[in-house]
Design a protein around this motif. Structure first.
Motif, PDB file in Angstrom:
ATOM      1  N   ASP A  28       0.833  -1.190   0.000  1.00 19.73           N
ATOM      2  CA  ASP A  28       0.000   0.000   0.000  1.00 19.73           C
ATOM      3  C   ASP A  28       0.876   1.251   0.000  1.00 19.73           C
ATOM      4  OD1 ASP A  28      -2.036   1.809   0.256  1.00 19.73           O
ATOM      5  OD2 ASP A  28      -2.615   1.211   2.275  1.00 19.73           O
ATOM      6  N   LEU A  29       0.625   2.158  -0.936  1.00 15.63           N
ATOM      7  CA  LEU A  29       1.403   3.393  -1.016  1.00 15.63           C
ATOM      8  C   LEU A  29       0.618   4.609  -0.541  1.00 15.63           C
ATOM      9  CD1 LEU A  29       3.142   2.982  -4.487  1.00 15.63           C
ATOM     10  CD2 LEU A  29       4.038   2.437  -2.242  1.00 15.63           C
ATOM     11  N   THR A  30      -0.494   4.374   0.139  1.00 16.67           N
ATOM     12  CA  THR A  30      -1.276   5.501   0.627  1.00 16.67           C
ATOM     13  C   THR A  30      -0.509   6.195   1.745  1.00 16.67           C
ATOM     14  OG1 THR A  30      -2.471   4.009   2.097  1.00 16.67           O
ATOM     15  CG2 THR A  30      -3.506   4.540  -0.017  1.00 16.67           C
ATOM     16  N   PRO A  31      -0.844   7.442   2.029  1.00 13.81           N
ATOM     17  CA  PRO A  31      -0.055   8.260   2.958  1.00 13.81           C
ATOM     18  C   PRO A  31       0.206   7.667   4.338  1.00 13.81           C
ATOM     19  CG  PRO A  31      -1.659   9.609   1.833  1.00 13.81           C
ATOM     20  CD  PRO A  31      -1.925   8.182   1.438  1.00 13.81           C
ATOM     21  N   ALA A  32      -0.774   7.071   4.955  1.00 16.30           N
ATOM     22  CA  ALA A  32      -0.528   6.566   6.303  1.00 16.30           C
ATOM     23  C   ALA A  32      -0.685   5.053   6.292  1.00 16.30           C
ATOM     24  CB  ALA A  32      -1.516   7.183   7.273  1.00 16.30           C
ATOM     25  N   PRO A  33       0.162   4.320   6.934  1.00 18.98           N
ATOM     26  CA  PRO A  33       1.311   4.713   7.736  1.00 18.98           C
ATOM     27  C   PRO A  33       2.638   4.708   6.967  1.00 18.98           C
ATOM     28  CG  PRO A  33       0.870   2.407   8.083  1.00 18.98           C
ATOM     29  CD  PRO A  33      -0.134   2.902   7.065  1.00 18.98           C
ATOM     30  N   VAL A  34       2.603   4.612   5.647  1.00 20.18           N
ATOM     31  CA  VAL A  34       3.821   4.483   4.855  1.00 20.18           C
ATOM     32  C   VAL A  34       4.647   5.766   4.887  1.00 20.18           C
ATOM     33  CG1 VAL A  34       4.678   4.077   2.520  1.00 20.18           C
ATOM     34  CG2 VAL A  34       2.724   2.794   3.348  1.00 20.18           C
ATOM     35  N   ASP A  35       5.949   5.586   4.995  1.00 19.23           N
ATOM     36  CA  ASP A  35       6.892   6.695   4.915  1.00 19.23           C
ATOM     37  C   ASP A  35       6.713   7.385   3.558  1.00 19.23           C
ATOM     38  OD1 ASP A  35       9.111   8.314   4.700  1.00 19.23           O
ATOM     39  OD2 ASP A  35      10.576   6.710   4.939  1.00 19.23           O
ATOM     40  N   TRP A  36       6.651   8.692   3.535  1.00 17.61           N
ATOM     41  CA  TRP A  36       6.419   9.436   2.296  1.00 17.61           C
ATOM     42  C   TRP A  36       7.538   9.250   1.282  1.00 17.61           C
ATOM     43  CZ3 TRP A  36       2.557  11.252  -0.242  1.00 17.61           C
ATOM     44  CH2 TRP A  36       1.383  11.576   0.434  1.00 17.61           C
ATOM     45  N   GLU A  37       8.711   8.870   1.726  1.00 17.08           N
ATOM     46  CA  GLU A  37       9.806   8.644   0.783  1.00 17.08           C
ATOM     47  C   GLU A  37       9.631   7.317   0.042  1.00 17.08           C
ATOM     48  OE1 GLU A  37      13.556   8.940   2.701  1.00 17.08           O
ATOM     49  OE2 GLU A  37      13.370  11.075   3.047  1.00 17.08           O
ATOM     50  N   LEU A  78      -0.806   5.988 -20.634  1.00 15.07           N
ATOM     51  CA  LEU A  78      -1.393   5.171 -19.577  1.00 15.07           C
ATOM     52  C   LEU A  78      -1.069   5.718 -18.196  1.00 15.07           C
ATOM     53  CD1 LEU A  78      -0.669   1.585 -20.943  1.00 15.07           C
ATOM     54  CD2 LEU A  78      -2.851   2.797 -20.927  1.00 15.07           C
ATOM     55  N   CYS A  79      -0.104   6.610 -18.124  1.00 17.14           N
ATOM     56  CA  CYS A  79       0.319   7.165 -16.834  1.00 17.14           C
ATOM     57  C   CYS A  79      -0.653   8.250 -16.378  1.00 17.14           C
ATOM     58  CB  CYS A  79       1.706   7.784 -16.944  1.00 17.14           C
ATOM     59  SG  CYS A  79       2.952   6.670 -17.556  1.00 17.14           S
ATOM     60  N   ASN A  80      -1.046   8.172 -15.135  1.00 19.38           N
ATOM     61  CA  ASN A  80      -1.876   9.219 -14.554  1.00 19.38           C
ATOM     62  C   ASN A  80      -0.929  10.230 -13.910  1.00 19.38           C
ATOM     63  OD1 ASN A  80      -3.588  10.834 -13.055  1.00 19.38           O
ATOM     64  ND2 ASN A  80      -4.930   9.150 -12.484  1.00 19.38           N
ATOM     65  N   GLN A  81      -0.426  11.141 -14.723  1.00 22.81           N
ATOM     66  CA  GLN A  81       0.573  12.091 -14.249  1.00 22.81           C
ATOM     67  C   GLN A  81       0.027  13.019 -13.174  1.00 22.81           C
ATOM     68  OE1 GLN A  81       2.994  13.963 -17.266  1.00 22.81           O
ATOM     69  NE2 GLN A  81       2.726  12.208 -18.608  1.00 22.81           N
ATOM     70  N   ALA A  82      -1.217  13.398 -13.282  1.00 30.23           N
ATOM     71  CA  ALA A  82      -1.809  14.276 -12.270  1.00 30.23           C
ATOM     72  C   ALA A  82      -1.794  13.588 -10.904  1.00 30.23           C
ATOM     73  CB  ALA A  82      -3.229  14.666 -12.665  1.00 30.23           C
ATOM     74  N   LEU A  83      -2.140  12.299 -10.881  1.00 30.92           N
ATOM     75  CA  LEU A  83      -2.132  11.553  -9.628  1.00 30.92           C
ATOM     76  C   LEU A  83      -0.709  11.401  -9.100  1.00 30.92           C
ATOM     77  CD1 LEU A  83      -3.618   9.934  -7.457  1.00 30.92           C
ATOM     78  CD2 LEU A  83      -3.383   7.924  -8.930  1.00 30.92           C
ATOM     79  N   ALA A  84       0.226  11.093  -9.979  1.00 38.56           N
ATOM     80  CA  ALA A  84       1.625  10.953  -9.554  1.00 38.56           C
ATOM     81  C   ALA A  84       2.131  12.253  -8.941  1.00 38.56           C
ATOM     82  CB  ALA A  84       2.499  10.552 -10.739  1.00 38.56           C
ATOM     83  N   LYS A  85       1.800  13.354  -9.557  1.00 40.87           N
ATOM     84  CA  LYS A  85       2.254  14.655  -9.038  1.00 40.87           C
ATOM     85  C   LYS A  85       1.596  14.992  -7.705  1.00 40.87           C
ATOM     86  CE  LYS A  85       3.569  16.394 -13.509  1.00 40.87           C
ATOM     87  NZ  LYS A  85       3.332  17.304 -14.626  1.00 40.87           N
ATOM     88  N   GLU A  86       0.397  14.465  -7.507  1.00 41.30           N
ATOM     89  CA  GLU A  86      -0.312  14.695  -6.247  1.00 41.30           C
ATOM     90  C   GLU A  86       0.239  13.815  -5.126  1.00 41.30           C
ATOM     91  OE1 GLU A  86      -4.724  13.620  -4.584  1.00 41.30           O
ATOM     92  OE2 GLU A  86      -4.604  14.413  -6.622  1.00 41.30           O
ATOM     93  N   LEU A  88       3.216  11.692  -5.143  1.00 39.23           N
ATOM     94  CA  LEU A  88       4.657  11.546  -4.963  1.00 39.23           C
ATOM     95  C   LEU A  88       5.306  12.863  -4.582  1.00 39.23           C
ATOM     96  CD1 LEU A  88       5.347   9.395  -8.125  1.00 39.23           C
ATOM     97  CD2 LEU A  88       5.141   8.578  -5.778  1.00 39.23           C
ATOM     98  N   ARG A  89       6.222  12.799  -3.683  1.00 34.11           N
ATOM     99  CA  ARG A  89       6.961  14.002  -3.299  1.00 34.11           C
ATOM    100  C   ARG A  89       8.231  14.063  -4.138  1.00 34.11           C
ATOM    101  NH1 ARG A  89       5.661  15.001   2.972  1.00 34.11           N
ATOM    102  NH2 ARG A  89       3.431  15.116   2.637  1.00 34.11           N
ATOM    103  N   ILE A  90       8.019  14.413  -5.397  1.00 38.23           N
ATOM    104  CA  ILE A  90       9.109  14.500  -6.365  1.00 38.23           C
ATOM    105  C   ILE A  90       9.042  15.890  -6.996  1.00 38.23           C
ATOM    106  CG2 ILE A  90       9.946  13.635  -8.588  1.00 38.23           C
ATOM    107  CD1 ILE A  90       8.853  10.896  -7.811  1.00 38.23           C
ATOM    108  N   ASP A  91      10.199  16.467  -7.220  1.00 40.70           N
ATOM    109  CA  ASP A  91      10.282  17.752  -7.894  1.00 40.70           C
ATOM    110  C   ASP A  91      10.156  17.497  -9.400  1.00 40.70           C
ATOM    111  OD1 ASP A  91      10.860  20.221  -8.937  1.00 40.70           O
ATOM    112  OD2 ASP A  91      12.862  20.370  -8.069  1.00 40.70           O
ATOM    113  N   PHE A  92       8.928  17.513  -9.902  1.00 43.65           N
ATOM    114  CA  PHE A  92       8.702  17.195 -11.310  1.00 43.65           C
ATOM    115  C   PHE A  92       9.247  18.267 -12.249  1.00 43.65           C
ATOM    116  CE2 PHE A  92       5.855  14.016  -9.564  1.00 43.65           C
ATOM    117  CZ  PHE A  92       6.055  12.955 -10.438  1.00 43.65           C
TER     118      PHE A  92
END
Length: 112
Positions: A28-37, A78-86, A88-92
């Motif tokens: 699971d990659l949802t915010p809690a409890p996974v480390d944001w990194e 096929l990539c949902n870039q909007a979701l990835a940008k929302e 992932l904590r990446i400097d796109f």
């Protein structure tokens, strides 16, 4: 995602059954409890794999990767870039340079 992907491939190929080995795991990659990194590490790790394995000289040369979609900010993929940008904590804005940074080996061990 694996289920949807398997169903689509099975429909396309007119087959049934599992596409992946039984030891395939989902995390699971949802915010809690996974480390944001963790999600960003997975994202970069997947893109770096063919490059690190010396299958290509540049990540953008691996034709089976979404790297180029993000690097060139392609729409209609096929990539949902909007979701990835929302999520992932990446400097796109600096995606290309960020993608080529070495991942700390300790973070890679946490993936598994």
């Amino acid at each position: 995602m694996l289920s949807s992907y398997s169903q689509a491939i099975n429909k396309q190929e007119r087959r049934t059954g599992s596409l992946f080995t039984q030891n395939t795991r989902v995390k699971d990659l949802t915010p809690a409890p996974v480390d944001w990194e963790y999600p960003a590490t997975c994202f970069h790790y997947i893109h770096q794999n063919p490059f690190v394995a010396s299958l290509v000289t540049k990540m953008e040369d691996w034709e089976f990767s979404s790297f180029t979609n993000y690097h060139q900010n392609r729409n209609k993929t096929l990539c949902n870039q909007a979701l990835a940008k929302e999520v992932l904590r990446i400097d796109f804005d600096n995606f290309y340079d960020e993608s080529y940074k070495n991942i700390n080996p300790e973070k890679i061990l946490k993936i598994w």
